[in-house]
Design an enzyme around this catalytic site. Structure first.
Site, PDB file in Angstrom:
ATOM      1  N   ASN A 237     -67.907  65.623  -4.841  1.00 25.78           N
ATOM      2  CA  ASN A 237     -69.440  65.626  -5.326  1.00 25.78           C
ATOM      3  C   ASN A 237     -70.399  66.411  -4.551  1.00 25.78           C
ATOM      4  O   ASN A 237     -71.082  66.372  -3.861  1.00 25.78           O
ATOM      5  CB  ASN A 237     -70.160  64.369  -4.852  1.00 25.78           C
ATOM      6  CG  ASN A 237     -71.423  64.563  -5.937  1.00 25.78           C
ATOM      7  OD1 ASN A 237     -72.009  65.770  -6.336  1.00 25.78           O
ATOM      8  ND2 ASN A 237     -72.277  62.802  -6.411  1.00 25.78           N
TER       9      ASN A 237
ATOM     10  N   CYS B  11     -78.502  66.116  -8.617  1.00 20.08           N
ATOM     11  CA  CYS B  11     -76.815  66.735  -9.138  1.00 20.08           C
ATOM     12  C   CYS B  11     -77.614  67.533 -10.830  1.00 20.08           C
ATOM     13  O   CYS B  11     -76.426  67.498 -11.273  1.00 20.08           O
ATOM     14  CB  CYS B  11     -76.430  65.455  -8.592  1.00 20.08           C
ATOM     15  SG  CYS B  11     -75.570  64.790  -7.273  1.00 20.08           S
TER      16      CYS B  11
ATOM     17  N   HIS C  45     -71.036  64.479 -14.478  1.00 22.84           N
ATOM     18  CA  HIS C  45     -71.530  65.166 -12.890  1.00 22.84           C
ATOM     19  C   HIS C  45     -70.366  64.073 -12.946  1.00 22.84           C
ATOM     20  O   HIS C  45     -69.721  63.415 -13.341  1.00 22.84           O
ATOM     21  CB  HIS C  45     -72.576  64.562 -13.001  1.00 22.84           C
ATOM     22  CG  HIS C  45     -73.058  64.374 -11.797  1.00 22.84           C
ATOM     23  ND1 HIS C  45     -73.020  65.615 -10.689  1.00 22.84           N
ATOM     24  CD2 HIS C  45     -73.193  63.735 -10.144  1.00 22.84           C
ATOM     25  CE1 HIS C  45     -73.111  65.323  -9.331  1.00 22.84           C
ATOM     26  NE2 HIS C  45     -73.196  64.039  -9.412  1.00 22.84           N
TER      27      HIS C  45
HETATM   28  N1  COA Z   1     -63.960  53.809   3.839  1.00 20.12           N
HETATM   29  C1  COA Z   1     -63.740  52.443   4.011  1.00 20.12           C
HETATM   30  N2  COA Z   1     -64.048  52.039   3.792  1.00 20.12           N
HETATM   31  C2  COA Z   1     -65.247  51.774   2.689  1.00 20.12           C
HETATM   32  C3  COA Z   1     -66.371  53.034   2.808  1.00 20.12           C
HETATM   33  C4  COA Z   1     -65.287  54.125   3.497  1.00 20.12           C
HETATM   34  N3  COA Z   1     -65.736  55.540   3.692  1.00 20.12           N
HETATM   35  N4  COA Z   1     -67.435  52.564   1.775  1.00 20.12           N
HETATM   36  C5  COA Z   1     -67.274  51.053   2.212  1.00 20.12           C
HETATM   37  N5  COA Z   1     -66.424  50.927   2.310  1.00 20.12           N
HETATM   38  C6  COA Z   1     -66.006  49.125   2.530  1.00 20.12           C
HETATM   39  C7  COA Z   1     -67.209  48.935   2.335  1.00 20.12           C
HETATM   40  O1  COA Z   1     -68.030  48.236   3.871  1.00 20.12           O
HETATM   41  C8  COA Z   1     -66.617  47.298   1.614  1.00 20.12           C
HETATM   42  O2  COA Z   1     -66.419  46.440   2.547  1.00 20.12           O
HETATM   43  P1  COA Z   1     -66.261  45.041   2.406  1.00 20.12           P
HETATM   44  O3  COA Z   1     -65.753  44.525   0.941  1.00 20.12           O
HETATM   45  O4  COA Z   1     -65.108  44.788   4.232  1.00 20.12           O
HETATM   46  O5  COA Z   1     -67.566  44.640   2.788  1.00 20.12           O
HETATM   47  C9  COA Z   1     -66.305  47.819   0.401  1.00 20.12           C
HETATM   48  O6  COA Z   1     -65.313  49.055   1.256  1.00 20.12           O
HETATM   49  C10 COA Z   1     -67.175  47.689  -0.502  1.00 20.12           C
HETATM   50  O7  COA Z   1     -67.896  48.857  -0.241  1.00 20.12           O
HETATM   51  P2  COA Z   1     -68.229  48.911  -1.776  1.00 20.12           P
HETATM   52  O8  COA Z   1     -70.110  49.759  -1.278  1.00 20.12           O
HETATM   53  O9  COA Z   1     -69.150  47.734  -2.115  1.00 20.12           O
HETATM   54  O10 COA Z   1     -67.529  49.831  -2.421  1.00 20.12           O
HETATM   55  P3  COA Z   1     -68.076  50.310  -4.054  1.00 20.12           P
HETATM   56  O11 COA Z   1     -67.375  50.151  -4.710  1.00 20.12           O
HETATM   57  O12 COA Z   1     -69.102  50.461  -4.079  1.00 20.12           O
HETATM   58  O13 COA Z   1     -67.548  52.139  -3.619  1.00 20.12           O
HETATM   59  C11 COA Z   1     -69.150  54.368  -3.620  1.00 20.12           C
HETATM   60  C12 COA Z   1     -69.114  52.959  -3.030  1.00 20.12           C
HETATM   61  C13 COA Z   1     -70.118  54.872  -2.451  1.00 20.12           C
HETATM   62  C14 COA Z   1     -67.866  54.767  -3.514  1.00 20.12           C
HETATM   63  C15 COA Z   1     -69.709  53.349  -5.094  1.00 20.12           C
HETATM   64  O14 COA Z   1     -70.798  52.737  -4.861  1.00 20.12           O
HETATM   65  C16 COA Z   1     -70.206  54.707  -5.049  1.00 20.12           C
HETATM   66  O15 COA Z   1     -69.848  55.989  -5.831  1.00 20.12           O
HETATM   67  N6  COA Z   1     -71.758  54.853  -6.393  1.00 20.12           N
HETATM   68  C17 COA Z   1     -72.177  56.019  -6.735  1.00 20.12           C
HETATM   69  C18 COA Z   1     -72.527  56.788  -5.279  1.00 20.12           C
HETATM   70  C19 COA Z   1     -73.057  58.913  -5.617  1.00 20.12           C
HETATM   71  O16 COA Z   1     -72.366  58.649  -6.840  1.00 20.12           O
HETATM   72  N7  COA Z   1     -73.933  58.768  -5.547  1.00 20.12           N
HETATM   73  C20 COA Z   1     -74.401  60.229  -5.722  1.00 20.12           C
HETATM   74  C21 COA Z   1     -75.212  59.878  -7.094  1.00 20.12           C
HETATM   75  S1  COA Z   1     -75.740  61.659  -7.648  1.00 20.12           S
END
Ligand code: COA
Length: 331
Positions: free
Chosen positions: A287, A117, A257
């Protein structure tokens, strides 16, 4: 007589997006997710998906043609084409080579950049370096992706995040001590390769416990990526501003980004930037990896968000880990 230094300004921008929209409501029918969860936790409402037979080079060439038109240059004035992409049509020929053919940019060198990215900011920094050294006059930098080709559409952790698209900017030689590109910084950390990776995309074969080759899909540890993104993007922006003799108070527009609105908000908070100084369009496209910043840059220009003299910071983060920022005074 004083001789003004050579730097680079941006002489043209362009973008290209596939027509097909994949909404959160569409994703609700594919995996266990909801519009409410995606909107609140990530900030995306829809993303674009390339049509069958629509490849990264096609989007890249469309965005590039638009940038070329705006710049008023002819294709044969381009000295170098750099394409940041993780989803090239093929490893070779490069996407840059295919774009060169499409544009008829017969005098241009061609190179794809593998910085995930951060690819566009890496390209912009290399463009600035070549221009500043007096070696080149016009460098076309593109970020282009068909992320839909490397997504596991059954994995809700990743499939909700990404979209397809391309953006382009032409960096042109500009004689000035006070405006154009002022400073840049590139960074990386190979200790975190496991946080975000694309197995089976090169010569290494990845297998499951039974020795069967696994898929070629993006894998990610979202929480850790999130923390690394916020810290490195904020630190990198502060570093380039400092190098340019500026503070965040003087920033008119930050184009970060577009990975997650909560990442963007956290970076803006660390820089003490109000939301009106931060460009956000993730709701519409998700993204698009290397393409998020040049697409946003193009839309910022289209919307009149950049005026002569404005301080612009572009700030990226991606797999690798990689990151980079560049500050310029808009000409
Ligand atoms: N839809 C619904 N629920 C979801 C889900 C989805 N797509 N993905 C995860 N969950 C659930 C999980 O199972 C978890 O449930 P639980 O509390 O019952 O265990 C809950 O939501 C929280 O999950 P978590 O992984 O802690 O969420 P988060 O707040 O960290 O959000 C991302 C997840 C991926 C959106 C976030 O971590 C993120 O944006 N990270 C950076 C990713 C990124 O930018 N990548 C590219 C970089 S260039």
């Amino acid at each position: 007589m004083s001789v003004r230094k050579i730097t680079a300004n941006i002489s043209g921008v362009g973008k290209a997006l596939p027509e097909k929209r994949l909404t959160n409501a569409d994703l609700e029918k594919m995996v266990d997710t909801s519009d409410a969860w995606i909107s609140q936790r990530v900030g995306i409402k829809e993303r674009r998906i390339a049509a069958p037979g629509e490849y990264t080079s096609h989007l890249a060439a469309r965005a590039a043609a638009e940038a070329l038109k705006m710049s008023g240059l002819t294709a044969d004035q381009i000295d170098l084409i750099l394409v940041g992409t993780s989803t090239p049509d093929t490893v070779y020929p490069s996407v840059a080579c295919l774009v060169q053919k499409e544009l008829g940019a017969s005098h241009a060198g061609v190179l794809d950049i593998s910085a995930a990215c951060s690819g566009f900011v890496y390209g912009a920094s290399l463009a600035w370096g070549m221009i500043k050294a007096g070696l080149m006059k016009h460098v076309l930098v593109i970020g282009a992706e068909v992320n839909s080709s490397i997504i596991n559409w059954k994995d809700r952790d990743t499939c909700i995040l990404f979209g397809d698209g391309a953006g382009a900017a032409i960096f042109s030689a500009h004689h000035s001590d006070t405006d154009g590109v002022l400073a840049m910084k590139l960074g990386g950390d190979g200790n975190y390769t496991d946080l975000l990776s694309l197995p089976n995309s090169g010569c290494r074969v990845f297998t499951d416990a039974d020795g069967v080759q696994t898929g070629r899909f993006t894998t990610m540890q979202g929480n850790e990526v999130f923390k690394q993104a916020v810290r490195n993007m904020a630190e990198c922006a502060v570093y380039v501003l400092d190098r340019a003799g500026l503070t965040s108070k003087e920033v008119d527009l930050l184009i970060p980004h577009q990975a997650n609105t909560r990442i963007i908000d956290a970076v803006a908070k660390r820089l003490d930037l109000p939301s009106e100084k931060v460009f956000v369009n993730i709701a519409n496209y998700g993204n698009t990896s290397a393409a998020t910043i040049p697409i946003a840059l193009c839309e910022a220009v289209e919307q009149g968000r950049l005026n002569t003299g404005d301080v612009l910071v572009i700030d990226a983060f991606g797999a690798g880990l990689t990151w980079g920022a560049l500050v310029m005074r808009w000409v």
